[in-house]
Every structure is written in structure tokens, then in C-alpha cells.
Design a protein around this motif. Structure first.
Motif, PDB file in Angstrom:
ATOM      1  N   GLY A 120      35.993  24.680 -49.938  1.00 16.01           N
ATOM      2  CA  GLY A 120      34.805  25.269 -49.352  1.00 16.01           C
ATOM      3  C   GLY A 120      33.748  24.248 -49.018  1.00 16.01           C
ATOM      4  N   GLY A 121      33.920  23.028 -49.525  1.00 14.72           N
ATOM      5  CA  GLY A 121      32.923  21.991 -49.310  1.00 14.72           C
ATOM      6  C   GLY A 121      32.802  21.546 -47.866  1.00 14.72           C
ATOM      7  N   ASN A 126      38.615  27.306 -56.976  1.00 14.43           N
ATOM      8  CA  ASN A 126      39.406  27.570 -55.768  1.00 14.43           C
ATOM      9  C   ASN A 126      40.597  26.625 -55.709  1.00 14.43           C
ATOM     10  N   VAL A 127      41.783  27.157 -55.989  1.00 12.71           N
ATOM     11  CA  VAL A 127      43.017  26.400 -55.766  1.00 12.71           C
ATOM     12  C   VAL A 127      43.923  27.151 -54.786  1.00 12.71           C
ATOM     13  N   GLY A 184      27.506  17.400 -55.155  1.00 15.58           N
ATOM     14  CA  GLY A 184      28.784  18.050 -54.910  1.00 15.58           C
ATOM     15  C   GLY A 184      28.651  19.216 -53.967  1.00 15.58           C
ATOM     16  N   ALA A 185      29.811  19.739 -53.596  1.00 16.00           N
ATOM     17  CA  ALA A 185      29.857  20.895 -52.715  1.00 16.00           C
ATOM     18  C   ALA A 185      31.188  21.606 -52.877  1.00 16.00           C
ATOM     19  N   GLY A 186      31.147  22.933 -52.780  1.00  8.11           N
ATOM     20  CA  GLY A 186      32.365  23.728 -52.849  1.00  8.11           C
ATOM     21  C   GLY A 186      32.142  25.004 -53.632  1.00  8.11           C
ATOM     22  N   GLY A 216      25.932  28.762 -46.496  1.00 12.38           N
ATOM     23  CA  GLY A 216      26.891  29.555 -45.752  1.00 12.38           C
ATOM     24  C   GLY A 216      28.309  29.032 -45.812  1.00 12.38           C
ATOM     25  N   HIS A 217      29.263  29.961 -45.897  1.00 10.64           N
ATOM     26  CA  HIS A 217      30.694  29.667 -45.871  1.00 10.64           C
ATOM     27  C   HIS A 217      31.418  30.928 -45.409  1.00 10.64           C
TER      28      HIS A 217
END
Length: 436
Positions: A122-123, A426-427, A43-45, A87-88
């Protein structure tokens, strides 16, 4: 019942919105019975670590392995699923290495195996694995340019899908090609809650094309590296395979389920306000546009409610006007945009405060549910017109800060920042305006 006074009510409504999307509370209810075969969790985010921890807690006896990627500072300790921070909003080498490993793990699956993908906002940046011929430096430059140009997140993701080896359904394609089952559990941070748009849809079919990506860059006047322009041109010309489309049979064994949405969070916030004796109106969970311009529309509605009576009985004061979505902030090019402090939520709120300068009985909060608003450490900010009047705040100061996109310093100087730290969900944006 006597209503709680701001900012307590504002803060409590925001906390309720975040809690409604907390993976540690909601993931377990959206999982199937514990599987017996090999289970790979990827997963990612921004919610990836808390989603992984929730899966481990829900399936204590299942042999899990895998890897999820989250933003720096958003990790949690886990026992069986590895968490990597990267990073984001601008991708980096840590995210690229982890995404490459995830793709390799997905390709190793076979019949009877399960890929459980944990996807959240964020993914797109975190799960960055550039296409052949496109470097990470190219991808970073393109991401920065899209952010600078104020491109909406959905359009940004169309471009990123077509510069990726893993997004735009390609993660599901890698696992399903060898007969594995794919289940994606998704926390939505986009308007419309379409899994194809969330984190650039790693497990969802992609209806967009290389040509769409080119058109978006042209529309916003984005200057991208030559390798990016050449890659998109080759794809649009038919030299490269497109992302898998909705009609592709591979998605017969793929299920994407959205488990948290902005609407559910807005409803949770509305319930808090209602318990304190306020009417509530949810004005939409899909609000987009330039943050300062959106604020002008909301200010006009507040003036109507406050000064002339509500346009509908449901909006008669005292009322809480609640909304979500994702606004944008378009920055000036060059040095003028380099020292900006703030984000879209604080910019919305400062613009609202300026438009409503001198209007009594109004309080508001705007914050990002991930706990990070733009360039700083705060989730957002709160504001009260009555506090402004008591402290003698002038409109000129607001206008000056807004003109240079420096909402953070204006709210920080008045101790009106909302600081939560990473919420690990995160919504998207949350806004509440209370009109007495």
C-alpha cells in the motif's frame, strides 16, 4: 481427529495467516540493539501504524521521532512516531504532504544518524510525491488508469517509481547521501518478496527504467495525462536522472530486511488445517492472473481431486488447497466499470463457485490479508457447495453477478462475507479450498 466444519476451519486458517504477519508480534524480533544516536522512523503502507507501535514498544528508552503514512482507518495511537492517514489505492493530498515531509526529514540526517524505514504493501499510493512537472491530479489519473487496465502491481510500481521523487530507492538516496545509515524493515505484499517491488521500493535499488514504464503503458493501452507521457519521454531520452541502480555505492550503507511474507502466512494456515486432520498442499505464494481465470484452473484441480482421485497422494481428500499471491480484475471502461462492487478475492471465489456448481463436498475462502477486498468493507468471502445445494442456489445467478463484476452483492445476500476490519498488515491474497 475430527475436522472442524466450515466455515469455522476456513475462518481459523485465515486468522492464522493474518496473525503470522502481524507487526505487533514480529517486528521486535527483527530490530537491532537499541541505537544511541539520532533515530528517525519513517514509513508507509497498510502496516505502517502497527509497525511504528511495535518499534515504540521494543525501544522504550530510545529517543524516536518520525512520521509514517497509512490508509484511512488503519491508524493506531502512538506516542513518539506520528501517524498520518491518506488515500489508497488512489493517492491524495494528505499522502503527498506527508511524503514531502518524510523526504525533508531524511535529507536532514547526517553521519551517525539512523533512518529506520517501515515499509509495507500500500506504500506505493500512500508515499506519493510526484516528480517535478507531474501534478497529484496527473498521478491520480495514471493510478486509476493502471487499475482499470488490470496492470499487475509490479508493473504499476515500475510506472509509479518513475513518476516519484521518493520511491525507487530515492528515500534511501536522500538519507545516505549525507552519511546516515538506512535500515528498512519490510512486510511483503508482492510475489517474489523483492524489496524493490514492495511499496515501490523507497529504500531499494531499482533495476527498471523510464523506457520500461513507457512499455508497460503501451502494452496495457493506458491513456495517461500529457504531463506523465512527457515526463517519461524525457527520462527515456536521458534528460532526467534515472532511479538509483543496484550497482550504486550508496546502497553499501542500506539494509532491506523482509520480515513477513505470504509463504510464512500460508504455512501458518496449513498448520491449522493439519491439526484438524486434513492433508494440506500449498499451491504457491506467487499466484497471479485474472481472478476469474485463475479460479477456473483451481476448479479443474478440485474436480480432479474430488471425482477422479488425486494426481498425487498428498492431494487425496480430505485436503486443504492453500495459495497466495495477487490476482487482478480488469474492469470495462466507462460507465460499465463505475458501479462494480467487490474485489479480486470475492471475484475469484464467485468464479470458483460457478465452475464447481453441483460438485459436492467443497468449501472455500478467499480474502485479502489487509482486511479490505477491492471497493467494499469486507476482507473477502467464503463459500460451500453443500450450502448452495441445500438452499437451491442456481448457476445462472452466479454467472450474472460474475459477468458484471458484482461478487460483493452475491455473497452479501447469502451472509457469506468475511469482515475483519483493517488488520494493519498486508501479505496479499489468501485462498483456501477444502475438499472432503
Amino acid at each position: 481427529m475430527t475436522a472442524a466444519r466450515p466455515p469455522q476451519l476456513l475462518i481459523e486458517s485465515f486468522q492464522a495467516a493474518v496473525a503470522a504477519a502481524d507487526p505487533l508480534r514480529i517486528v521486535a524480533g527483527h530490530l537491532p540493539p537499541p541505537p544511541s544516536g539520532r533515530v528517525l522512523v519513517v514509513g508507509a503502507g497498510k502496516a505502517a501504524a502497527s509497525m511504528a507501535a511495535a518499534v515504540e514498544a521494543a525501544w522504550p528508552q530510545v529517543e524516536l521521532d518520525g512520521l509514517v503514512i497509512t490508509r484511512y482507518g488503519h491508524g493506531l495511537p502512538t506516542a513518539r512516531i506520528r501517524v498520518v492517514e491518506a488515500g489508497h489505492p488512489v493517492p491524495d493530498a494528505a499522502g503527498e504532504a506527508a511524503a514531502l515531509e518524510i523526504l525533508g526529514l531524511a535529507r536532514s540526517l547526517g553521519p551517525g544518524d539512523l533512518l529506520l524505514a517501515l515499509v509495507s504493501g500500500g506504500g506505493s499510493a500512500l508515499l506519493s510525491l510526484p516528480a517535478d512537472g507531474v501534478s497529484m491530479a496527473d498521478l491520480k489519473a495514471t493510478t486509476r488508469e493502471l487499475l482499470r487496465c488490470g496492470a499487475p502491481i509490479g508493473q504499476m510500481n515500475v510506472v509509479r517509481k518513475h513518476l516519484s521523487q521518493i520511491q525507487g530507492g530515492r528515500l534511501a538516496q536522500a538519507a545516505a547521501a549525507n552519511g546516515a545509515q538506512v535500515l528498512a524493515r519490510v512486510v511483503s505484499d508482492v510475489t517474489g518478496d523483492d524489496p524493490a517491488d514492495i511499496a515501490s521500493g523507497p529504500c531499494a535499488p531499482d533495476p527498471s527504467t523510464f523506457g520500461d514504464a513507457q512499455a508497460i503503458l503501451r502494452h496495457h493501452g493506458c491513456a495517461v495525462p500529457p504531463a506523465v507521457a512527457q515526463h517519461l519521454a524525457r527520462g527515456a531520452g536521458g534528460e532526467l536522472p534515472e532511479t538509483p541502480k543496484p550497482q550504486d555505492p550508496l546502497f553499501g550503507g542500506v539494509r532491506n530486511v523482509v520480515i513477513a511474507t505470504a509463504q510464512a502466512s500460508l504455512q501458518a494456515a496449513a498448520a491449522v488445517c493439519q491439526r484438524q486432520g486434513l492433508r494440506t498442499a500449498i499451491l504457491g505464494d506467487t499466484v497471479t492472473g485474472e481472478a476469474r481465470e485463475v479460479a477456473k484452473v483451481y476448479a479443474a484441480l478440485v474436480r480432479q481431486v474430488r471425482q477422479h482421485g488425486a494426481p498425487a497422494a498428498a492431494l487425496a481428500p480430505p485436503v486443504a488447497l492453500i495459495s497466495g499471491g495477487e490476482c487482478t480484475v480488469t474492469l470495462p471502461p466507462g460507465p460499465a466499470g463505475a458501479d462494480v462492487r467487490g474485489g479480486r478475492c470475492s471475484e475469484f471465489l464467485l468464479s470458483l463457485a460457478l465452475e464447481l456448481h453441483g460438485v459436492p463436498g467443497v468449501a472455500a475462502l478467499a480474502a485479502d490479508t489487509d482486511g479490505i477486498d477491492g471497493t467494499e468493507h469486507n476482507a473477502g468471502a467464503w463459500w460451500s457447495s453443500d450450502d448452495d445445494a441445500r438452499s437451491g442456489v442456481d448457476a445462472a445467478g452466479k454467472a450474472s453477478h460474475l459477468a458484471r463484476h458484482d461478487a460483493y452483492d452475491w455473497f452479501a445476500a447469502r451472509e457469506r462475507l468475511v469482515v475483519t476490519g483493517p488488520t494493519r498488515t498486508n501479505v496479499n491474497d489468501f485462498r483456501v479450498i477444502v475438499v472432503r
